[in-house]
Design an enzyme around this catalytic site. Structure first.
Site, PDB file in Angstrom:
ATOM      1  CE1 TYR A   1      16.327   1.969  -0.108  1.00 41.91           C
ATOM      2  CE2 TYR A   1      14.581   3.547  -0.538  1.00 41.91           C
ATOM      3  CZ  TYR A   1      15.054   2.257  -0.578  1.00 41.91           C
ATOM      4  OH  TYR A   1      14.260   1.250  -1.082  1.00 41.91           O
TER       5      TYR A   1
ATOM      6  CE1 TYR B   1      15.137  -0.744  -5.304  1.00 41.04           C
ATOM      7  CE2 TYR B   1      15.807   0.865  -6.934  1.00 41.04           C
ATOM      8  CZ  TYR B   1      14.948   0.476  -5.937  1.00 41.04           C
ATOM      9  OH  TYR B   1      13.919   1.296  -5.562  1.00 41.04           O
ATOM     10  NE  ARG B   2      16.142   4.564  -3.515  1.00 44.38           N
ATOM     11  CZ  ARG B   2      14.957   5.115  -3.718  1.00 44.38           C
ATOM     12  NH1 ARG B   2      13.979   4.401  -4.213  1.00 44.38           N
ATOM     13  NH2 ARG B   2      14.740   6.379  -3.440  1.00 44.38           N
TER      14      ARG B   2
END
Ligand code: ADP
Length: 512
Positions: free
Chosen positions: A87, A461-462
């Protein structure tokens, strides 16, 4: 250093102020430092290259750094341990930001064995907390993510998950201390009252609850966090399950979701596709030397060699043995009814048996070996949509996702973490980050997945720092009202726009 990355005059002034405050040893701004604080798994390091990093050790130092950043117009990107791989790792959305490294704030402030919680500073890692709990004889058990070298606080703030009963980490947060952009220190919940002993025991205090607004946002610097931990159970039981065909995912989710909803499975159990498991055990070339997509015939050989299914899951139960043995019987019946055959019997652990055989959250990093799949300097990026635990919808999501992987020539690896109401698909996209071809295909795949999932009605969600705006744009109700709302809050809390601009697509006025 390419000129676009040259620290601006203001950045230089900020770093000088930081040196005066922290000393040379806690300011990192050489070329090597900038590279070290970049996304170690990213393709485009220049796009997110920080100007440097400063390591604070106290709330007072953070307050002084925020004042200096405001004065000089420099952005600060807070990290706890910076292991948010897949991420963005330590890297900011915008190149030129300065990383506010909190990894040296490592105090475990409290472990309350009776009430089942811990209070930690941002730099406390899963290993640190584990060591302390071990020293105390494991009165409380942790939930840990698949790769556990990160921080307890940072992972919870990003809504990390683990395969244990308290595995929704953001949901365990209870009471924080946060430094706002203007230096104000706020304690949330019952902690808003001086010395209130209920701070980390209840989320229902007086007035609005604020803990969750500091998750996946850029509204403050979290300096202390309370997290609930599970009381050690007397026993655990675990059962492995396999399913032979890709389309079995529908019945796998249909079996787990109602058991989870009714409290018969104690955690979000995940169905993991076989390439995930194969990638922990060896590189792709160790199984097959060919080019292009891994053919199904070779996949079948891998599954046979590793004795695994196309989908693989483990159900774990925690509690007094008479209770979990009864749950196990109901789960056996549900598996029979679904036509899913367990691979082996339930494995039982009791207090007093070797701890590593229990189903406690024990930190490890073995999962990260997946990035070696394609050889070269490996990397991964996570595509993580969240959807209802509706087996048909989730199975459709899988089929479309797999088809897009194949269209882009990428071996499919996904896991479906099945909760009672929601299912999270974590699709890992593995690559060799020195391959221009991989970069092109992986980027195109990711963008196609965002579009496809949005068209199906779901969102991530991310997401990775490369895609934060694109994913934010998919939340489109009433002309993206939520994005406007988020920006309005940003402007109130951080009018100079110095904390993590662009995180989750939230931008301060000066950069919109
Ligand atoms: P970990 O090391 O646990 O994987 P990171 O330190 O990489 O977690 O944090 C992940 C992200 O969460 C960061 O990029 C940042 O956006 C946010 N974050 C982490 N720690 C804090 C904090 N103490 N205050 C505010 N935001 C934070």
């Amino acid at each position: 250093m390419p000129s676009s990355l040259t620290a601006s005059g203001d950045t230089r002034r900020f770093l000088d102020m930081a040196r005066q405050l922290l000393g040379e040893s806690r300011v990192f701004a050489t070329d090597v430092d900038q590279a070290a604080y970049s996304d170690q798994m990213g393709f485009d390091l220049a796009a997110h290259r920080p100007a440097g990093a400063v390591a604070a050790r106290s709330v007072e130092e953070i307050q002084t750094l925020l004042a200096a950043a405001t004065q000089t117009g420099v952005s600060l990107w807070p990290i706890s341990r910076g292991k948010n791989f897949g991420y963005g790792g330590t890297a900011p959305v915008q190149a030129g930001a300065v990383i506010l490294d909190l990894s040296q704030m490592k105090q475990i402030v409290e472990i309350n064995e009776e009430l089942g919680y811990c209070v930690v500073e941002p730099g406390v890692g899963f290993y640190d907390l584990y060591d302390e709990l071990e020293r105390r004889g494991h009165p409380l058990w942790m939930s840990v993510p698949g790769n556990a070298w990160g921080s307890v606080a940072g992972n919870a703030l990003e809504r990390g998950v683990g395969p244990q009963p308290y595995g929704d980490h953001a949901a365990q947060i209870c009471g924080m201390e946060v430094v706002l952009a203007d230096g104000t220190v706020v304690r949330t919940g019952a902690g808003a009252m001086q010395d209130n002993p209920a701070w980390h025991t209840t989320r229902n205090s007086y007035g609005p609850g604020w803990d969750q607004i500091f998750c996946q946002s850029n509204y403050g610097i979290v300096t202390r966090i309370g997290l609930w931990l599970m009381p050690a159970p007397p026993a655990t039981m675990s059962l492995s399950l396999q399913m032979p065909d890709p389309d079995d995912i529908e019945k796998g989710i249909a079996m787990f979701a109602p058991l989870r909803l009714r409290g018969l499975i104690d955690h979000d159990a995940a169905w993991v596709s076989y390439i995930g498991i194969a990638s922990y055990a060896g590189t792709r070339a160790s199984y097959w030397e060919g080019d292009g997509l891994l053919p199904e015939s070779e996949g079948a050989k891998i599954r046979q060699r590793l004795d695994i299914g196309w989908w693989n899951a483990e159900i774990n139960l925690y509690g007094p043995e008479e209770v979990i043995a009864a749950k196990a019987r109901l789960i056996d019946a549900a598996a029979r009814e679904a036509g899913i055959t367990p691979s082996g019997d339930w494995r039982v652990w009791h207090q007093g048996d070797p701890f590593e055989l229990s189903k406690a959250g024990i930190p490890g990093t073995r999962g990260m070996s997946m990035i070696d799949w394609y050889g070269g300097r490996g990397g991964h990026i996570g595509f993580s949509p969240i959807m209802p635990s509706d087996a048909r919808q989730a199975a459709d999501q899988f089929r479309r996702t797999r088809a897009l992987y194949e269209e882009h020539g990428v071996d499919y690896y996904g896991a479906f973490g099945v909760g009672g109401r929601q299912t999270v698909a974590v699709n890992e996209i593995l690559y060799d980050r020195d391959s221009e071809d991989h970069r092109r295909r992986v980027t195109a795949l990711f963008e196609a997945l965002i579009r496809d999932t949005h068209a199906a009605g779901f969102g991530e969600y991310r997401t990775h720092i490369d895609f934060m705006d694109q994913v934010a744009a998919t939340f489109d109700f009433n002309n993206h009202a939520i994005g406007t709302f988020n920006n309005r809050i940003k402007d109130v809390l951080d009018p100079a726009g110095i904390i993590a601009p662009g995180k989750q697509g939230i931008w301060p006025a000066r950069l919109r």
